[in-house]
Write an enzyme that holds these catalytic residues in place. Structure first.
Site, PDB file in Angstrom:
ATOM      1  N   LYS A   1      -9.845   2.229  -2.023  1.00 18.99           N
ATOM      2  CA  LYS A   1      -9.901   1.887  -0.606  1.00 18.99           C
ATOM      3  C   LYS A   1     -11.231   2.383  -0.055  1.00 18.99           C
ATOM      4  O   LYS A   1     -11.596   3.548  -0.217  1.00 18.99           O
ATOM      5  CB  LYS A   1      -8.734   2.524   0.148  1.00 18.99           C
TER       6      LYS A   1
ATOM      7  N   GLU B   1       0.827  -1.208   0.000  1.00 18.60           N
ATOM      8  CA  GLU B   1       0.000   0.000   0.000  1.00 18.60           C
ATOM      9  C   GLU B   1       0.865   1.264   0.000  1.00 18.60           C
ATOM     10  O   GLU B   1       1.918   1.307   0.630  1.00 18.60           O
ATOM     11  CB  GLU B   1      -0.911  -0.001   1.234  1.00 18.60           C
TER      12      GLU B   1
ATOM     13  N   CYS C   1      -5.407  -2.743   3.088  1.00 15.45           N
ATOM     14  CA  CYS C   1      -5.059  -2.551   4.498  1.00 15.45           C
ATOM     15  C   CYS C   1      -6.272  -2.577   5.432  1.00 15.45           C
ATOM     16  O   CYS C   1      -6.760  -3.630   5.800  1.00 15.45           O
ATOM     17  CB  CYS C   1      -4.269  -1.246   4.646  1.00 15.45           C
TER      18      CYS C   1
END
Length: 516
Positions: free
Chosen positions: A344, A269, A378
């Site tokens: 995300k 990331e 994440c």
């Protein structure tokens, strides 16, 4: 001389087509009409059918009215007991067990509006199924057929005797007779097939139609596994002086992945924040906006590398400006030169506070030459609903690029990744950053131990860890995951988390965005 007759007023427009979401209410109404007293599809069932295997969901549309429909899925029938039930073969009606690499088309329902019977509507649907089996090069069509008149003869005949009487044309059964006339043969009789089919006394005939045009899939004949090799790059964040230096490092690791014969190379990331080490911008929000100026260079670089080295690349994630917002986006660069992206969805408090990152709202599942995959960046892996939705949509591997600053943050990602692998019977791949960028404001220290996780069962790696890096050093790890083993274990493992879910008690609902 009379006026010409307007023939259009007499025309009927009839077609066999795929079912869409807009047809669901009509399909449910039709089922209630065709099978009174039996539990109909729910909207969730039909949405799952359309999403999982749209080609197998067909209807006959006449002037905008649905007068017949059929539902099917693809399976490898050898994996099921001959005495299977309808719930077993359909995953309780959701067909999430649909197997695109299977050998057999399994028909789970055909219905025709009573008003339009004797118009060969059922024959149209059966012919459409046969054509689908030919197009997909499937070995056969299998179905569990009702025998709805059996209750009238149950005092005189056993199920076998009843079927023999129908086959001898001494009794006319509206379903079994029709199936026999359409080229299906009886394989066996299954008891307890459909619990609410009282007319058939819960019996069903297991029927098969063989596709004489079937060509043996030689690659499946000799292959007992379907391995996918993954190279995870645990990337060192250190000062660089130019984009060219960044590109040189990235190409080095892509080359290494290719040398090992990897199908995927996975970067962490926001590892592109390394570029900020030479931008000389102290204010975090302004530094991020300057970083977004390299988006096109980043995309061009990874697209070229994926094609040059013949490896699919999960390009970590990168901050991208779209409109007046900045998103954290992970890109999938396929080795055929095509590109996909995953926003995300859950933005951390730090991303929001220092950089003003906006959240995405679409859960994507991507087709690749190694099956369906998903990317969850994440923080997203810490929300179990996302992985469940991705798995239900066919993902076998979930890639998790991450960036964490301390061991506690890293362990949240690790533990949740392993939980998702067990809960959903998928492989989960994590790739994180190490090192630090002391020249960049709001870039914390890095902590990572990148890894490839599997479900926990006998056929998988010990401890559910396929491979893992040593913590906090710049390195790679390469591991093989087997999609064939994964598929088998979902059907016959010690536990079957996907198959054993109680849909009648709970479900995860996804509301797709109006636009991405």
């Amino acid at each position: 001389m009379t006026d010409r007759i307007d023939l259009s007023q007499y025309e009927k427009h009839i077609e066999v087509r795929q079912i869409t979401l807009n047809d669901i209410d009509q399909i449910i109404a039709l089922q209630n009409l065709c099978f009174p007293g039996m539990e109909p599809w729910t909207r969730a069932h039909l949405e799952s059918h359309i999403e999982t295997f749209p080609a197998g969901q067909l209807c006959v549309d006449m002037d905008g009215e649905i007068i017949g429909s059929t539902s099917s899925l693809v399976i490898n029938f050898d994996e099921y007991d001959d005495r299977h039930t309808w719930d077993e073969i359909t995953d309780e009606g959701y067909i999430s067990n649909h197997n695109p690499d299977g050998y057999n088309l399994y028909g789970i329902e055909v219905m025709v509006h009573p008003k339009y019977r004797r118009m060969k509507i059922g024959r149209r649907l059966y012919e459409a199924r046969k054509e689908l089996a030919r197009q997909l090069n499937l070995k056969s069509i299998i179905l569990g057929g009702r025998i709805p008149r059996y209750h009238e003869f149950a005092n005189h005949y056993s199920p076998r005797q009843y079927v023999e009487e129908v086959m001898s044309h001494n009794i006319h059964d509206p379903v079994l007779t029709f199936q026999l006339m359409n080229g299906f043969s009886v394989m066996r009789i299954n008891p307890h097939y459909l619990p609410d089919d009282k007319a058939s006394m819960r019996y069903a005939t297991l029927m098969e139609w063989n596709n004489i045009e079937y060509v043996q899939k030689s690659r499946r004949h000799f292959k007992t596994s379907l391995p996918v090799r993954i190279c995870v790059i645990q990337y060192m964040m250190k000062r660089i002086s130019s984009f060219e230096e960044f590109a040189q490092q990235v190409e080095y690791y892509t080359d290494v992945a290719a040398d090992y014969g990897s199908d995927f190379a996975v970067f962490p990331e926001i590892f592109t924040t390394q570029l900020m080490s030479f931008l000389d911008e102290k204010h975090p929000s302004q530094a991020i906006r300057r970083l977004t100026e390299y988006t096109e260079d980043y995309i061009q670089l990874f697209t070229a590398l994926a094609v040059k080295y013949n490896v699919n690349i999960v390009g970590g994630s990168h901050f991208v400006e779209e409109g007046d917002k900045i998103y954290n986006i992970a890109y999938l660069f396929r080795r055929d030169g095509t590109i996909e992206k995953q926003y995300k969805i859950h933005v951390t408090p730090n991303e929001r506070k220092w950089w003003g990152i906006a959240p995405g709202d679409a859960i994507r599942v991507f087709d690749t030459d190694c099956g369906k995959v998903a990317i969850q960046i994440c923080y997203d892996i810490q929300f179990p609903e996302l992985a469940r939705i991705a798995t239900d949509r066919g993902a076998n591997i979930i890639f998790v690029p991450f960036c964490t600053d301390d061991r506690q943050g890293y362990l949240r990602v690790r533990y949740c990744s392993q939980a998702r692998a067990v809960e959903n019977q998928v492989y989960v791949v994590t790739a994180g950053t190490v090192g630090n960028l002391s020249q960049v404001e709001n870039m914390d220290i890095q902590y990572a131990q990148s890894a490839i996780f599997s479900p926990s069962d006998f056929e998988f790696a010990r401890d559910g860890v396929v491979a893992e890096c040593n913590p906090n050093i710049e390195t790679i790890v390469v591991g093989d995951v087997d999609l064939e083993v994964l598929r088998r274990q979902r059907k016959s493992g010690t536990v079957r988390n996907i198959q054993d879910r109680r849909h009648e008690l709970f479900k995860v609902t996804y509301t797709p965005p109006s636009k991405n």
